[in-house]
Design a protein around this motif. Structure first.
Motif, PDB file in Angstrom:
ATOM      1  N   TYR A 574       0.841  -1.196   0.000  1.00  0.00           N
ATOM      2  CA  TYR A 574       0.000   0.000   0.000  1.00  0.00           C
ATOM      3  C   TYR A 574       0.876   1.245   0.000  1.00  0.00           C
ATOM      4  N   GLY A 575       0.446   2.206  -0.794  1.00  0.00           N
ATOM      5  CA  GLY A 575       1.121   3.502  -0.808  1.00  0.00           C
ATOM      6  C   GLY A 575       0.106   4.627  -0.761  1.00  0.00           C
ATOM      7  N   PHE A 576       0.347   5.654   0.052  1.00  0.00           N
ATOM      8  CA  PHE A 576      -0.572   6.775   0.222  1.00  0.00           C
ATOM      9  C   PHE A 576       0.154   8.072  -0.123  1.00  0.00           C
ATOM     10  N   TRP A 577      -0.590   8.945  -0.730  1.00  0.00           N
ATOM     11  CA  TRP A 577      -0.057  10.267  -1.046  1.00  0.00           C
ATOM     12  C   TRP A 577      -1.108  11.315  -0.721  1.00  0.00           C
ATOM     13  N   VAL A 578      -0.730  12.266   0.117  1.00  0.00           N
ATOM     14  CA  VAL A 578      -1.626  13.354   0.499  1.00  0.00           C
ATOM     15  C   VAL A 578      -1.226  14.588  -0.279  1.00  0.00           C
ATOM     16  N   PRO A 579      -2.078  15.080  -1.196  1.00  0.00           N
ATOM     17  CA  PRO A 579      -1.705  16.249  -2.017  1.00  0.00           C
ATOM     18  C   PRO A 579      -1.549  17.497  -1.160  1.00  0.00           C
ATOM     19  N   GLN A 589      -8.537  14.405  -0.227  1.00  0.00           N
ATOM     20  CA  GLN A 589      -7.972  14.041   1.059  1.00  0.00           C
ATOM     21  C   GLN A 589      -6.729  13.170   0.919  1.00  0.00           C
ATOM     22  N   ALA A 590      -6.806  12.152   0.046  1.00  0.00           N
ATOM     23  CA  ALA A 590      -5.669  11.251  -0.114  1.00  0.00           C
ATOM     24  C   ALA A 590      -5.849  10.428  -1.371  1.00  0.00           C
ATOM     25  N   ILE A 591      -4.740   9.917  -1.877  1.00  0.00           N
ATOM     26  CA  ILE A 591      -4.728   9.006  -3.033  1.00  0.00           C
ATOM     27  C   ILE A 591      -4.009   7.738  -2.604  1.00  0.00           C
ATOM     28  N   ARG A 592      -4.672   6.606  -2.799  1.00  0.00           N
ATOM     29  CA  ARG A 592      -4.112   5.328  -2.374  1.00  0.00           C
ATOM     30  C   ARG A 592      -3.767   4.479  -3.586  1.00  0.00           C
ATOM     31  N   HIS A 593      -2.584   3.847  -3.522  1.00  0.00           N
ATOM     32  CA  HIS A 593      -2.121   2.939  -4.567  1.00  0.00           C
ATOM     33  C   HIS A 593      -1.902   1.569  -3.944  1.00  0.00           C
ATOM     34  N   VAL A 594      -2.577   0.550  -4.505  1.00  0.00           N
ATOM     35  CA  VAL A 594      -2.455  -0.825  -4.019  1.00  0.00           C
ATOM     36  C   VAL A 594      -1.756  -1.640  -5.094  1.00  0.00           C
ATOM     37  N   MET A 661      -9.020   7.528  -5.101  1.00  0.00           N
ATOM     38  CA  MET A 661      -8.888   8.858  -4.504  1.00  0.00           C
ATOM     39  C   MET A 661     -10.046   9.094  -3.553  1.00  0.00           C
ATOM     40  N   LYS A 662      -9.745   9.641  -2.389  1.00  0.00           N
ATOM     41  CA  LYS A 662     -10.746   9.958  -1.384  1.00  0.00           C
ATOM     42  C   LYS A 662     -10.964  11.456  -1.350  1.00  0.00           C
ATOM     43  N   ILE A 663     -12.223  11.879  -1.538  1.00  0.00           N
ATOM     44  CA  ILE A 663     -12.547  13.300  -1.597  1.00  0.00           C
ATOM     45  C   ILE A 663     -13.693  13.591  -0.646  1.00  0.00           C
ATOM     46  N   ARG A 664     -13.854  14.878  -0.361  1.00  0.00           N
ATOM     47  CA  ARG A 664     -14.991  15.310   0.445  1.00  0.00           C
ATOM     48  C   ARG A 664     -16.262  15.284  -0.403  1.00  0.00           C
ATOM     49  N   SER A 665     -17.369  14.948   0.235  1.00  0.00           N
ATOM     50  CA  SER A 665     -18.639  14.890  -0.484  1.00  0.00           C
ATOM     51  C   SER A 665     -19.763  15.178   0.483  1.00  0.00           C
ATOM     52  N   LYS A 667     -22.856  14.630  -0.419  1.00  0.00           N
ATOM     53  CA  LYS A 667     -23.916  13.677  -0.718  1.00  0.00           C
ATOM     54  C   LYS A 667     -23.795  12.407   0.115  1.00  0.00           C
ATOM     55  N   ASP A 668     -22.593  12.092   0.587  1.00  0.00           N
ATOM     56  CA  ASP A 668     -22.392  10.879   1.370  1.00  0.00           C
ATOM     57  C   ASP A 668     -22.584  11.179   2.846  1.00  0.00           C
ATOM     58  N   SER A 669     -23.189  10.230   3.561  1.00  0.00           N
ATOM     59  CA  SER A 669     -23.473  10.443   4.983  1.00  0.00           C
ATOM     60  C   SER A 669     -22.204  10.536   5.810  1.00  0.00           C
ATOM     61  N   THR A 670     -21.125   9.881   5.352  1.00  0.00           N
ATOM     62  CA  THR A 670     -19.860   9.948   6.096  1.00  0.00           C
ATOM     63  C   THR A 670     -19.092  11.223   5.826  1.00  0.00           C
ATOM     64  N   GLY A 671     -19.494  11.985   4.829  1.00  0.00           N
ATOM     65  CA  GLY A 671     -18.790  13.208   4.477  1.00  0.00           C
ATOM     66  C   GLY A 671     -17.675  13.005   3.489  1.00  0.00           C
TER      67      GLY A 671
END
Length: 945
Positions: A574-579, A589-594, A661-665, A667-671
């Motif tokens: 796993y690799g994570f990158w926070v822009p 929020q973050a980009i994950r590479h598996v 990629m994980k972004i703010r939203s 529309k989603d209940s978790t945000g």
């Protein structure tokens, strides 16, 4: 004032009546039921009835004035005299049960004529008979009841409260009627009744004591409109409710226009149960076989679990056919259908060279078992077998593009049984593949499979502590027995079972284990053993006299086995990158590479050596005097083939990538929500260390993208490792030198891609922002308040029109912002496109680039439907083949729902033009009687160029 009266015996009840005409109306009774007791409430009279005896309780007369006391004594005297007389006659007037009646407006009794008159939604109940009408008259002496409606200027038909007569669950509406309780006979005028799918009406009708109704000047229709679109005018008819109607001379009327289609007599069945009957044939003309009668026969309703339909067809030039079809069903157990059809087709003139006779048949069987019937055992069948000439000679297939263009047919019958306690399952099947082009059949009968689920032989019965490594070792077993043959359909039944059929048994025993190394690496060693048992082998030799190869089949028992070892290892990285938020903002929020790499080591010995006996060879001298060696396997034509003849020391690697990629939203209940950038990007390749020729495999790559919610893009590509070389004659071949050795990248061999997309008006509006969805429109309308301003007189009038329509209970037309009525025509268009790119080995080889040219193959398919209105539907499908530069199968159909009728027209434009027009009644009882079919003859079809 509402009056309700319930009496045990008709003759003993009328005594409890209204005041005589001289009594003021304010003293009329109001009769209300109270459990099993009927109480007559009156300022002057209080009377109670229990059971079959009327009892007059003590009434306090001390508080009555002189007028009230006189009225009370008069009513009591009349009541007692009538009640006594009625009770004496109740035993002989034919009334056998209580008669209950009520009226909403008023009830008047004439003691001298012994008549009771009920006004305002009167109801009369006697045994199984119920009567409801606006006006009802009861005659106590003759046990006769008469009913009719009331003229009302506010009603369209000017009559309200028409009599509705119900007997044994059968309802009759009428203008007026008379019914005798004792004889159970009646006369009805303007009768109207619903019988199953049909509606019967008549000017006059008579009902006898058995319930049979005789109609005069009647109508029969399946249209539920008050003014039907069509009906069959009946001069005389006899109706047996729930059974049938038999009528005399009749003719058809459509849109109030009598048609010259008359019949002397006929009948329509109304039975809710299955019933047998004649199936009327259809007639027509076929160019080569002459005039015909087809699809006529008899339907047998054998029981509610299965039926039988026998149909036949006959042609004036000698051709004929017969078919039998049955459906069966046992609730909660199984269901299915079976069809057998036989045809004897004769074309041309007998005695002439063009005369030909073909005999063909077809068998269809579909069987399914309810899963709840037996969870551990199941039987299913899907058989669709027909001789190659059947579809060519069948009229229905001539106008069915799918049947005409179908090149293969598959059939299977399978049975399975599970033994959950020991993990054993047994299944057997019959499989048949039929090639309709060359009439070749591949039959496997039977195909028996036995499998044992995975078990852990070294696992302890009682686990204590952590499991030990050897407890992760498992094994399973799969066995298969088959008999198969490939033959022409004319030779199938004549084939020798021992020599021409292929027989074999195969056993597969895999042993494997799963271990974890360093808590991150999954290690999976495995051993697989495969054993094959054959009953014969085929040896080959060279026949010098005939100058060709000779084959000999030798019977016996032959065991052919092989084994292999495998060891695989895989892990996930796993690799994570926070822009940087200053550059990309706060939304990402973050980009994950598996990264998922895996490697597999495989080993198998060379089973092609002489000691195994799986391969053999022979020599021969060709016409040029060259001695050649031919190597073969005596088991290469057997069911389960033969092990490989080369040693395997294979190393295979595979790598897969996933980027999200994980972004703010909001529309989603978790945000937050995840977006897939690359769902998968993978590649695989292998190297065989034991191979001298082409040890490296080609490189395979795959790509999958999920950028859209309802569509996934996928593509597979192949890259060749070894380069083309030229032989002594200058012809290209794939040599043993890689592309890397010549300083080039792996050669791209090709790829394939298919996608389809459906367009709808809603999607187009969403793309261009030209409107909202229907849900949004409804929400917007709800938010509009009473302060909404109307900008023009036109809008004002339209709003008034809406109000008027709403006040009358009509439908409100939806309008747009400009005040015009919204136009809606639902449609959908599906576009499918496929493209394949590959090396064209038939093309001209380029010796400079050492490449073959690429060839593109494209296909385009378009289908759609348009709903012009509630009754109009248009469907079409077409396509284009870019290789042959021609249109593919092109069809179009138009259907119209005419309420009681259905009209459809279909046309085939390519590769042959044909048409089909059908007009028939929707009701099942008339679908075969009122129909019109027009089809183009197959000999009139014109090929599309």
């Amino acid at each position: 004032m509402k009056l309700k009266f319930i009496i045990p015996l008709l003759s003993s009840v009328i005594a409890i009546a209204m005041a005589v005409p001289s009594i003021p109306s304010r003293f009329k009774h109001q009769i209300v039921p109270q459990n099993d007791t009927t109480i007559a409430v009156d300022p002057l009279l209080h009377r109670m009835k229990k059971g079959n005896e009327a009892v007059a309780p003590q009434v306090d007369t001390t508080k009555m004035d002189s007028l009230q006391l006189a009225i009370f004594r008069h009513n009591k005297a009349v009541d007692d005299s009538i009640r006594t007389d009625s009770i004496m006659k109740s035993k002989s007037n034919g009334i056998e049960a209580p008669v209950k009646y009520s009226a909403e407006d008023s009830l008047v009794y004439d003691a001298t004529k012994r008549m009771a008159y009920l006004y305002g939604m009167a109801k009369v109940d006697y045994q199984k008979m119920k009567l409801q009408s606006d006006n009802v008259a009861l005659n106590m002496d003759s046990s006769l009841v008469r009913a009719n409606g009331t003229t009302d200027s506010t009603q369209e038909n000017n009559i309200k409260g028409k009599p509705v007569f119900t007997m044994s669950g059968q309802e009759y509406s009428s203008d007026s009627m008379a019914y005798n309780f004792k004889s159970q006979k009646g006369m009805i005028k303007g009768i109207y009744t619903h019988q199953e799918e049909g509606y019967l009406s008549g000017e006059k009708a008579k009902r006898d004591s058995s319930g049979v109704v005789y109609l005069e000047h009647g109508r029969y229709t399946t249209c539920d409109k008050p003014h039907p679109d069509f009906y069959i005018a009946l001069s005389r008819a006899k109706v047996r409710p729930g059974k049938d109607v038999v009528f005399g001379p009749a003719y058809l009327v459509v849109a109030d226009v009598p048609l010259p289609l008359a019949i002397p007599y006929g009948f329509f069945p109304f039975s809710k149960k299955y019933s047998s009957g004649i199936i009327m044939p259809s007639y027509g003309e076929e160019y080569e076989r002459g005039f015909y009668l087809r699809d006529g026969g008899y339907y047998l309703a054998l029981s509610d679990k299965w039926d039988l339909k026998i149909l036949g067809e006959i042609y004036t030039r000698g051709s004929w056919g017969v078919s039998a079809a049955t459906n069966y069903r046992k609730r909660y157990r199984f269901s299915g259908s079976f069809l057998f059809s036989y045809q004897d087709t004769k074309t041309g003139d007998k005695g002439l060279p063009d005369y030909m006779e073909q005999k063909s048949f077809k068998v269809q069987w579909h069987h399914s078992q309810d899963p709840k019937a037996n969870p551990n055992s199941s039987l299913s069948a899907s058989v669709n077998f027909a001789t190659s000439s059947y579809e060519r000679n069948n009229l229905n297939s001539m106008y069915n593009p799918q049947a005409r263009t179908q090149s293969t047919r598959t059939s299977s019958v399978s049975w399975s049984k599970q033994f959950p306690n020991i993990g054993l399952s047994i299944s057997t099947s019959m499989n048949l593949n039929q090639n309709m082009i060359d009439s070749t059949i591949q039959l496997t009968l039977p195909d028996l499979n036995v499998s044992l689920s995975r078990l852990y032989p070294f696992k302890r019965k009682k686990l204590v502590g952590k499991p030990r490594w050897y407890e992760q070792i498992s094994m399973s077993y799969t066995g298969q027995l088959s008999n198969s043959i490939n033959a022409k359909e004319s030779h199938l039944l004549k084939a020798n079972f021992a020599k021409e059929w292929r027989h074999g048994i195969q056993h597969v025993i895999p042993i494997q284990g799963n271990f974890t190394l360093f808590d991150n690496i999954n290690i999976s060693p495995s051993f697989s053993f495969t054993d094959r048992m054959y009953t014969n082998k085929v040896t080959r030799s060279w026949d010098n006299v005939a100058g060709k190869e000779k084959k000999d089949t030798i019977s016996g028992f032959y065991n052919v086995y092989n084994w292999s070892l495998n060891l695989s290892a895989s892990t996930k990285l796993y690799g994570f990158w926070v822009p940087n938020k200053k550059i990309f903002g706060n939304k990402i929020q973050a980009i994950r590479h598996v990264l998922t790499p895996s490697i597999t080591f495989s080993y198998a010995p060379n089973f092609g050596t002489r000691r195994y006996g799986y391969y053999d060879s022979y020599q021969y001298t060709d016409a040029n005097g060259n001695v050649k060696l031919v190597e073969y396997s005596p088991f290469q034509e057997q069911l389960y083939s033969v092990p490989g003849r080369s040693k395997t020391e294979m190393i295979t690697w595979d790598v897969s990538n996933n980027i999200e990629m994980k972004i703010r939203s909001d529309k989603d209940s978790t945000g937050y929500r995840k977006i897939s950038i690359i769902d998968e990007l993978g590649a695989s390749m292998s190297y065989n260390a034991a191979a001298d020729w082409h040890p490296w495999s080609d490189l395979s790559m795959r790509l999958r993208l999920k950028w859209w919610k309802n569509y996934t893009f996928s593509m597979n590509a192949q890259f060749a490792t070894y380069a083309y070389e030229l032989d002594a004659n200058g012809k290209p071949f794939v040599g043993n030198h890689s592309e890397w050795g010549f300083g080039r990248l792996p050669r791209f061999q090709g790829m394939s891609q298919n996608f389809s997309f459906t367009l709808t008006p809603e999607k187009i509006k969403k793309w261009f922002g030209g409107g909202k969805d229907k849900e949004d429109d409804d929400t917007h309308k709800d938010e509009e308040g009473p302060d909404t301003k109307i900008e023009s007189n036109i809008d004002d009038k339209m709003e008034q029109g809406k109000y008027s329509a709403k006040s009358r209970g009509g439908n409100i037309a939806e309008t747009d912002e400009d005040g015009y009525m919204r136009f809606s025509m639902p449609w959908s268009l599906t576009i499918g496109y496929g493209i394949t790119m590959r090396e064209n080995l038939q093309g001209t080889f380029n010796k400079k680039t050492m490449r073959y040219p690429y060839k593109f193959s494209q296909t385009l398919n378009v289908s759609g439907n348009i709903r012009i209105s509630d009754g109009w539907n248009i469907n079409f499908s077409t396509g284009y083949d870019f290789d042959y530069h021609a249109m593919s199968m092109t069809t179009a159909s138009l259907s119209r729902d005419l309420h009681c009728f259905n009209m459809s027209a279909s046309i085939v434009l390519a590769p042959y033009t044909s048409y089909n027009f059908t007009f028939r009644a929707n009701a099942a009882t008339l679908t075969d009687a009122l129909k019109y079919d027009k089809r183009s003859g197959i000999t009139n079809a014109v090929q599309w160029y």
